[in-house]
Design a protein around this motif. Structure first.
Motif, PDB file in Angstrom:
ATOM      1  N   VAL A   1      55.656  93.585  44.072  1.00  0.00           N
ATOM      2  CA  VAL A   1      56.306  92.605  44.938  1.00  0.00           C
ATOM      3  C   VAL A   1      56.204  93.053  46.385  1.00  0.00           C
ATOM      4  O   VAL A   1      56.317  94.246  46.696  1.00  0.00           O
ATOM      5  N   VAL A   2      55.955  92.081  47.274  1.00  0.00           N
ATOM      6  CA  VAL A   2      55.925  92.331  48.715  1.00  0.00           C
ATOM      7  C   VAL A   2      56.806  91.271  49.372  1.00  0.00           C
ATOM      8  O   VAL A   2      56.492  90.081  49.334  1.00  0.00           O
ATOM      9  N   GLU A   3      57.928  91.712  49.953  1.00  0.00           N
ATOM     10  CA  GLU A   3      58.822  90.806  50.681  1.00  0.00           C
ATOM     11  C   GLU A   3      58.610  91.027  52.171  1.00  0.00           C
ATOM     12  O   GLU A   3      58.771  92.152  52.660  1.00  0.00           O
ATOM     13  N   SER A   4      58.274  89.951  52.888  1.00  0.00           N
ATOM     14  CA  SER A   4      57.927  90.097  54.299  1.00  0.00           C
ATOM     15  C   SER A   4      58.787  89.193  55.173  1.00  0.00           C
ATOM     16  O   SER A   4      59.111  88.063  54.799  1.00  0.00           O
ATOM     17  N   PHE A   5      59.124  89.718  56.356  1.00  0.00           N
ATOM     18  CA  PHE A   5      60.024  89.058  57.293  1.00  0.00           C
ATOM     19  C   PHE A   5      59.336  88.973  58.649  1.00  0.00           C
ATOM     20  O   PHE A   5      59.103  89.994  59.299  1.00  0.00           O
ATOM     21  N   GLY A   6      58.974  87.772  59.068  1.00  0.00           N
ATOM     22  CA  GLY A   6      58.286  87.582  60.337  1.00  0.00           C
ATOM     23  C   GLY A   6      59.240  87.303  61.468  1.00  0.00           C
ATOM     24  O   GLY A   6      60.239  86.591  61.301  1.00  0.00           O
ATOM     25  N   ALA A   7      58.942  87.878  62.638  1.00  0.00           N
ATOM     26  CA  ALA A   7      59.705  87.622  63.864  1.00  0.00           C
ATOM     27  C   ALA A   7      61.197  87.865  63.670  1.00  0.00           C
ATOM     28  O   ALA A   7      62.037  87.035  64.017  1.00  0.00           O
ATOM     29  N   GLY A   8      61.536  89.014  63.094  1.00  0.00           N
ATOM     30  CA  GLY A   8      62.934  89.387  62.945  1.00  0.00           C
ATOM     31  C   GLY A   8      63.678  88.591  61.899  1.00  0.00           C
ATOM     32  O   GLY A   8      64.908  88.527  61.930  1.00  0.00           O
ATOM     33  N   GLY A   9      62.955  87.991  60.949  1.00  0.00           N
ATOM     34  CA  GLY A   9      63.595  87.271  59.859  1.00  0.00           C
ATOM     35  C   GLY A   9      63.624  85.776  60.020  1.00  0.00           C
ATOM     36  O   GLY A   9      64.361  85.082  59.306  1.00  0.00           O
ATOM     37  N   LYS A  10      62.799  85.236  60.923  1.00  0.00           N
ATOM     38  CA  LYS A  10      62.747  83.782  61.085  1.00  0.00           C
ATOM     39  C   LYS A  10      61.969  83.109  59.963  1.00  0.00           C
ATOM     40  O   LYS A  10      62.287  81.990  59.552  1.00  0.00           O
ATOM     41  N   THR A  11      60.920  83.771  59.478  1.00  0.00           N
ATOM     42  CA  THR A  11      60.140  83.255  58.360  1.00  0.00           C
ATOM     43  C   THR A  11      59.950  84.376  57.355  1.00  0.00           C
ATOM     44  O   THR A  11      59.541  85.481  57.726  1.00  0.00           O
ATOM     45  N   CYS A  12      60.247  84.085  56.078  1.00  0.00           N
ATOM     46  CA  CYS A  12      60.201  85.097  55.032  1.00  0.00           C
ATOM     47  C   CYS A  12      59.276  84.626  53.916  1.00  0.00           C
ATOM     48  O   CYS A  12      59.284  83.444  53.553  1.00  0.00           O
ATOM     49  N   ILE A  13      58.490  85.555  53.368  1.00  0.00           N
ATOM     50  CA  ILE A  13      57.577  85.242  52.271  1.00  0.00           C
ATOM     51  C   ILE A  13      57.626  86.376  51.258  1.00  0.00           C
ATOM     52  O   ILE A  13      57.411  87.544  51.605  1.00  0.00           O
ATOM     53  N   THR A  14      57.890  86.025  49.996  1.00  0.00           N
ATOM     54  CA  THR A  14      57.862  86.986  48.899  1.00  0.00           C
ATOM     55  C   THR A  14      56.648  86.708  48.026  1.00  0.00           C
ATOM     56  O   THR A  14      56.477  85.580  47.552  1.00  0.00           O
TER      57      THR A  14
END
Length: 507
Positions: free
Chosen positions: A452-465
């Motif tokens: 699993v890879v959980e990613s948070f773009g721009a300080g948590g504005k867009t998230c993708i798991t």
């Protein structure tokens, strides 16, 4: 919920196998939301009102620190009905045993309702009129509905004259969640708070698309109605907690730390045979703290601070240039189990490709934007869960475009190279990031944990798991790279990465 010094997590679980069926309410507790200890199931089929299933619901803490659970039962007629359960001994901080009163079910579908689509009651909230209310997911034909019911005693319930909210052509609304957020600051609010200083969030899980969408709006307590803001869409094109493998989520108010915590479920995307072979299926994503962005138009999510307690070896990098075609390995950490925070410095927008306004669907745009395709500003980011020769990798990356001299940031994760196994489901997940990059920087945080890879773009504005199942990039054979396949150089302004330890997980 948080109760007498412990966090309690109840979750749908099959004690007899790793495929769906025989569902009970499993129960684990924790001191820190990271290390979890299992207990006996809290609720399991045992009575006419739930003999064919004990499905999702919510916990509520009543005044006097009294917890109750509302849940969906499948009765002898296979109707979905709403039931209540109480702890047998409220003085037990671990709440080991629960009982169901014989006056269940407390909420029945009426004769005009679809009794096979009526489930998942929310946490209750209290109104100034002395009534408690919950919302229950429902559908009429293809209209998604959040029904509302009110009570004074949690025994006798009255259905509202109209739904809390509904939307045409959205299908069944599963796992609704309804809660307030403060207009200012990052602290969470208890579920019953209302007033001019708050907005309300209605989140629903769309069974048709398997998206968790949320709406920001106002709650009219007198009329029992939620009214989405003009900038909030109430269908599958609306805002999502996570643009990847993330569903059936639920928040709770953490009174210990005055924050709202989000849990979400990431199911498997390999085969059922694989699930049976490994003996388990489905995970909870890392708990996230959630609050309203300063713009008031979206939520911000960030991994809970307690996650930092299992950080180990660290790597720090600054001012690393990434020229066209660059690929730089991040060494010194366990790449299969890592926490990575990176900030990129970007060139002027004049070098960005023009954005095509027909690219409405971010996932489709990511599917057509291979991370190996040379472009302008991007693709650049991380190659996670990568093999040494990069036959396998799960990319997390950005493309920066311009439209009418304004930035458009696309964030992507996953894709066909995440596994050499042809039977795995390997989509390229994607979401747009509502961020102004005129200051020349863009941040990314990725939590990497084997599959699993959980990613948070721009300080948590867009998230993708993303879920990934490498055949080569496993354990010590896993690598982690920075990369840039844009024609324009970018710079890694700062990078901090840590090996992550293994917490206690239901052992």
């Amino acid at each position: 919920m948080y109760y007498k010094g412990f966090y309690h997590l109840f979750y749908q679980y099959n004690p007899y196998g790793s495929t769906w069926g025989n569902i009970v309410w499993a129960h684990s507790y924790s001191k820190d939301l990271i290390n979890w200890i299992p207990l006996e199931p809290a609720i399991y089929p045992s009575a006419p009102f739930d003999i064919n299933g004990t499905w999702s619901g919510s916990a509520t803490i009543l005044p006097g620190n009294k917890p109750i659970i509302l849940y969906t039962g499948l009765d002898t007629e296979y109707r979905q009905v709403q039931n209540i359960a109480f702890p047998k001994n409220a003085s037990d901080p671990l709440l080991r045993e629960w009982f169901k009163p014989d006056y269940n079910p407390v909420i029945n579908p009426n004769k005009y309702m679809n009794a096979t689509a009526f489930r998942d009651p929310t946490t209750a909230w209290y109104g100034k009129d002395g009534f408690w209310r919950v919302s229950v997911g429902h559908k009429r034909r293809n209209r998604g509905i959040a029904e509302v019911y009110r009570t004074r005693d949690f025994k006798t319930w009255t259905r509202g004259k109209h739904p809390l909210h509904s939307a045409a052509d959205t299908g069944m609304w599963e796992c609704p969640d309804f809660f307030p957020v403060s207009l200012k600051g990052t602290e969470g609010l208890e579920t019953s708070v209302n007033g001019n200083h708050v907005k309300h969030i209605l989140k629903v899980s769309l069974d048709l698309t398997r998206f968790d969408i949320y709406m920001i709006g106002s709650y009219n307590a007198g009329k029992e109605r939620f009214i989405p803001d003009a900038t909030s869409v109430d269908n599958s094109t609306g805002l999502r907690y996570d643009y990847g493998n993330f569903y059936a989520s639920k928040t709770f108010f953490d009174e210990k730390n005055n924050r709202r915590i989000l849990f979400g479920w990431a199911n498997e995307s390999d085969t059922k045979i694989d699930d049976i072979r490994k003996g388990w299926a489905g995970i909870q994503a890392i708990p996230r703290t959630l609050w309203l962005d300063q713009s008031g138009k979206q939520l911000i999510q960030w991994p809970i601070k307690e996650l930092e307690s299992i950080r180990g070896n660290a790597v720090h990098m600054t001012n690393v240039p990434l020229a066209e075609g660059a690929r730089i390995e991040i060494k010194g950490i366990t790449s299969a189990q890592a926490d990575v925070e990176v900030t990129f410095s970007l060139p002027s927008l004049e070098y960005a490709e023009p954005f095509d306004p027909t690219w409405v669907d971010a996932e489709q745009a990511c599917g057509s934007k291979d991370p190996n395709t040379l472009a302008g500003i991007g693709p650049f980011g991380l190659l996670t869960l990568a093999s040494q020769n990069v036959e396998e990798y799960t990319p997390v990356f950005f493309h920066v475009f311009k439209f009418e001299d304004k930035p458009v940031v696309l964030m992507c994760s996953g894709g066909k190279m995440s596994s050499l196994d042809p039977d795995n489901y390997k989509p390229s997940f994607g979401g747009y990031v509502n961020v102004d990059v005129k200051d020349g920087s863009l941040s990314l945080r990725s939590l990497i944990d084997h599959s699993v890879v959980e990613s948070f773009g721009a300080g948590g504005k867009t998230c993708i798991t993303s879920r990934s199942y490498p055949t080569i990039a496993k354990g010590a054979n896993t690598h982690l790279y920075l990369f840039n396949n844009g024609s324009i150089p970018v710079t890694v302004k700062n990078l901090d990465a840590w090996s992550m330890g293994k917490p206690r997980m239901n052992i």
